[in-house]
Design a protein around this motif. Structure first.
Motif, PDB file in Angstrom:
ATOM      1  N   ALA A   1       0.816  -1.222   0.000  1.00 53.62           N
ATOM      2  CA  ALA A   1       0.000   0.000   0.000  1.00 53.62           C
ATOM      3  C   ALA A   1       0.848   1.270   0.000  1.00 53.62           C
ATOM      4  CB  ALA A   1      -0.925   0.000   1.214  1.00 53.62           C
ATOM      5  N   GLY A   2       2.176   1.121   0.031  1.00 59.02           N
ATOM      6  CA  GLY A   2       3.052   2.278  -0.014  1.00 59.02           C
ATOM      7  C   GLY A   2       3.312   2.912   1.350  1.00 59.02           C
ATOM      8  N   ASP A   3       2.924   2.246   2.423  1.00 61.66           N
ATOM      9  CA  ASP A   3       3.137   2.773   3.775  1.00 61.66           C
ATOM     10  C   ASP A   3       4.576   2.618   4.220  1.00 61.66           C
ATOM     11  OD1 ASP A   3       2.111   3.898   6.225  1.00 61.66           O
ATOM     12  OD2 ASP A   3       2.160   1.894   7.115  1.00 61.66           O
ATOM     13  N   LEU A   4       5.262   1.622   3.664  1.00 60.79           N
ATOM     14  CA  LEU A   4       6.658   1.332   4.011  1.00 60.79           C
ATOM     15  C   LEU A   4       7.446   1.066   2.742  1.00 60.79           C
ATOM     16  CD1 LEU A   4       6.033  -1.330   6.829  1.00 60.79           C
ATOM     17  CD2 LEU A   4       6.747   1.038   7.157  1.00 60.79           C
ATOM     18  N   PRO A   5       8.766   1.321   2.789  1.00 64.18           N
ATOM     19  CA  PRO A   5       9.577   0.949   1.629  1.00 64.18           C
ATOM     20  C   PRO A   5       9.703  -0.565   1.539  1.00 64.18           C
ATOM     21  CG  PRO A   5      10.956   1.794   3.404  1.00 64.18           C
ATOM     22  CD  PRO A   5       9.523   1.939   3.855  1.00 64.18           C
ATOM     23  N   ASP A   6       9.945  -1.046   0.359  1.00 63.99           N
ATOM     24  CA  ASP A   6      10.077  -2.493   0.126  1.00 63.99           C
ATOM     25  C   ASP A   6      11.315  -3.055   0.760  1.00 63.99           C
ATOM     26  OD1 ASP A   6       9.592  -5.016  -0.775  1.00 63.99           O
ATOM     27  OD2 ASP A   6       9.906  -4.574  -2.877  1.00 63.99           O
TER      28      ASP A   6
END
Length: 162
Positions: free
Chosen positions: A157-162
């Motif tokens: 969801a883009g809340d954290l970097p991969d």
């Protein structure tokens, strides 16, 4: 008792099988959130705290000085600045926190936990520990697996970097 999510999955599978698992996953997360929030709120009710108020107190209690800029609190609590203002305002009314302009930058408002707030945060934390944060029936390994699975969702969801 029939599991409503399993029934929804069955219905989705018959109509849109390529979407059924994701629909069931989202519905399961939403239902788990409802259940856990209910358990957490029940554990905090004797202290007159909502989960949002508890999180704000705990965040302040974790800091070295007991003080944080309100903007930084919003970032760390992952909520809108207005939510922080409302929560800290309610804590302030109860004498659990106070707000004051920063002596270094008058545009910045600092929130500070009071001794009463620190004591309440400790008692509420003990109650949540005793309650297992609403997950007392899960093993530590199961709780870690839930965290790992939800981290993948947060990354997606883009809340954290991969």
């Amino acid at each position: 008792m029939t599991d409503p999510i399993a029934e929804a999955h069955r219905q989705w599978s018959a109509r849109w099988p390529e979407h059924a698992d994701r629909m069931a996953a989202v519905t399961s997360v939403m239902r788990a959130q409802q259940l856990l929030l209910g358990r957490i709120e029940a554990a905090l009710k004797p202290f007159g705290l909502t989960f949002a108020a508890y999180e704000a107190l705990r965040l302040l209690a974790f800091t070295r000085t007991g003080t944080l800029p309100m903007g930084k609190m919003g970032v760390r609590l992952m909520v809108h600045p207005a939510s922080v203002t409302n929560v800290v305002g309610r804590l302030e009314q109860r004498g659990l926190a106070r707000r004051a302009p920063s002596p270094d930058d008058r545009r910045v408002v600092l929130a500070t936990i009071t001794p009463a707030g620190r004591e309440l945060a400790e008692r509420a934390t003990a109650a949540l520990h005793e309650d297992g944060f609403g997950l007392a029936d899960l093993t530590a390994e199961q709780a870690a697996a839930v965290t790992g699975a939800l981290r993948a969702v947060r990354v997606s969801a883009g809340d954290l970097p991969d």
